[in-house]
Scaffold this motif. Structure first.
Motif, PDB file in Angstrom:
ATOM      1  N   LYS A   4       0.853  -1.195   0.000  1.00 33.65           N
ATOM      2  CA  LYS A   4       0.000   0.000   0.000  1.00 33.65           C
ATOM      3  C   LYS A   4       0.884   1.239   0.000  1.00 33.65           C
ATOM      4  O   LYS A   4       1.912   1.276   0.663  1.00 33.65           O
ATOM      5  CB  LYS A   4      -0.893   0.030   1.236  1.00 33.65           C
ATOM      6  N   SER A   5       0.453   2.227  -0.746  1.00 31.22           N
ATOM      7  CA  SER A   5       1.194   3.491  -0.712  1.00 31.22           C
ATOM      8  C   SER A   5       0.587   4.376   0.376  1.00 31.22           C
ATOM      9  O   SER A   5      -0.629   4.430   0.550  1.00 31.22           O
ATOM     10  CB  SER A   5       1.133   4.188  -2.067  1.00 31.22           C
ATOM     11  N   LEU A   6       1.443   5.017   1.102  1.00 24.02           N
ATOM     12  CA  LEU A   6       1.001   5.876   2.199  1.00 24.02           C
ATOM     13  C   LEU A   6       1.050   7.331   1.771  1.00 24.02           C
ATOM     14  O   LEU A   6       1.912   7.732   0.990  1.00 24.02           O
ATOM     15  CB  LEU A   6       1.907   5.673   3.419  1.00 24.02           C
ATOM     16  N   ASN A  46      11.345  12.549  -1.743  1.00 21.93           N
ATOM     17  CA  ASN A  46      10.867  11.168  -1.873  1.00 21.93           C
ATOM     18  C   ASN A  46       9.372  11.029  -1.588  1.00 21.93           C
ATOM     19  O   ASN A  46       8.829   9.929  -1.668  1.00 21.93           O
ATOM     20  CB  ASN A  46      11.656  10.240  -0.958  1.00 21.93           C
ATOM     21  N   GLY A  47       8.712  12.127  -1.227  1.00 21.38           N
ATOM     22  CA  GLY A  47       7.277  12.088  -0.977  1.00 21.38           C
ATOM     23  C   GLY A  47       6.889  11.498   0.361  1.00 21.38           C
ATOM     24  O   GLY A  47       5.733  11.158   0.584  1.00 21.38           O
ATOM     25  N   VAL A  48       7.840  11.366   1.264  1.00 18.40           N
ATOM     26  CA  VAL A  48       7.561  10.827   2.592  1.00 18.40           C
ATOM     27  C   VAL A  48       6.970  11.904   3.486  1.00 18.40           C
ATOM     28  O   VAL A  48       6.094  11.645   4.307  1.00 18.40           O
ATOM     29  CB  VAL A  48       8.853  10.254   3.225  1.00 18.40           C
ATOM     30  N   VAL A  49       7.449  13.135   3.313  1.00 13.46           N
ATOM     31  CA  VAL A  49       7.031  14.270   4.138  1.00 13.46           C
ATOM     32  C   VAL A  49       6.596  15.406   3.221  1.00 13.46           C
ATOM     33  O   VAL A  49       7.154  15.595   2.140  1.00 13.46           O
ATOM     34  CB  VAL A  49       8.215  14.747   5.028  1.00 13.46           C
ATOM     35  N   LYS A  50       5.593  16.137   3.657  1.00 17.59           N
ATOM     36  CA  LYS A  50       5.155  17.328   2.936  1.00 17.59           C
ATOM     37  C   LYS A  50       5.158  18.484   3.931  1.00 17.59           C
ATOM     38  O   LYS A  50       4.523  18.406   4.991  1.00 17.59           O
ATOM     39  CB  LYS A  50       3.746  17.133   2.380  1.00 17.59           C
ATOM     40  N   LEU A  51       5.894  19.544   3.598  1.00 16.94           N
ATOM     41  CA  LEU A  51       5.894  20.734   4.444  1.00 16.94           C
ATOM     42  C   LEU A  51       4.771  21.648   3.984  1.00 16.94           C
ATOM     43  O   LEU A  51       4.644  21.940   2.796  1.00 16.94           O
ATOM     44  CB  LEU A  51       7.237  21.462   4.354  1.00 16.94           C
TER      45      LEU A  51
END
Length: 90
Positions: A4-6, A46-51
């Protein structure tokens, strides 16, 4: 993970320059920043975090970090879902 993509974790930030630096790190003033501080930039890329920009007056975490006037304290306290103990002793 597990097929699953988070969605990226959203971090509210009241510093627009920090957000811009995480998106476009190649700037003349950036050359003296130690590599270990580029970790958040890698997570953003990498799309793990969005500010996400948020006004300084709306930073809920301020209730935990610094003294606030009563009005702001009560407002942020309510956003956490907390109530005054005196409310239950009525």
């Amino acid at each position: 993970m597990f097929g699953k993509s988070l969605d990226p974790t959203v971090i509210n930030c009241d510093n627009q320059r920090s957000i811009k630096m995480s998106e476009d790190p190649f700037h003349a003033r950036m050359k003296h920043i130690n590599n270990k501080y580029h970790y958040i930039r890698i997570l953003v890329q990498n799309g793990v975090v969005k500010l996400q920009y948020i006004l300084a007056d709306e930073q809920v975490v301020d209730v935990l970090m610094k003294p606030l006037p009563n009005k702001n304290f009560e407002y942020f306290r309510s956003m956490f879902g907390l109530v005054d103990v005196a409310y239950f002793s009525r």
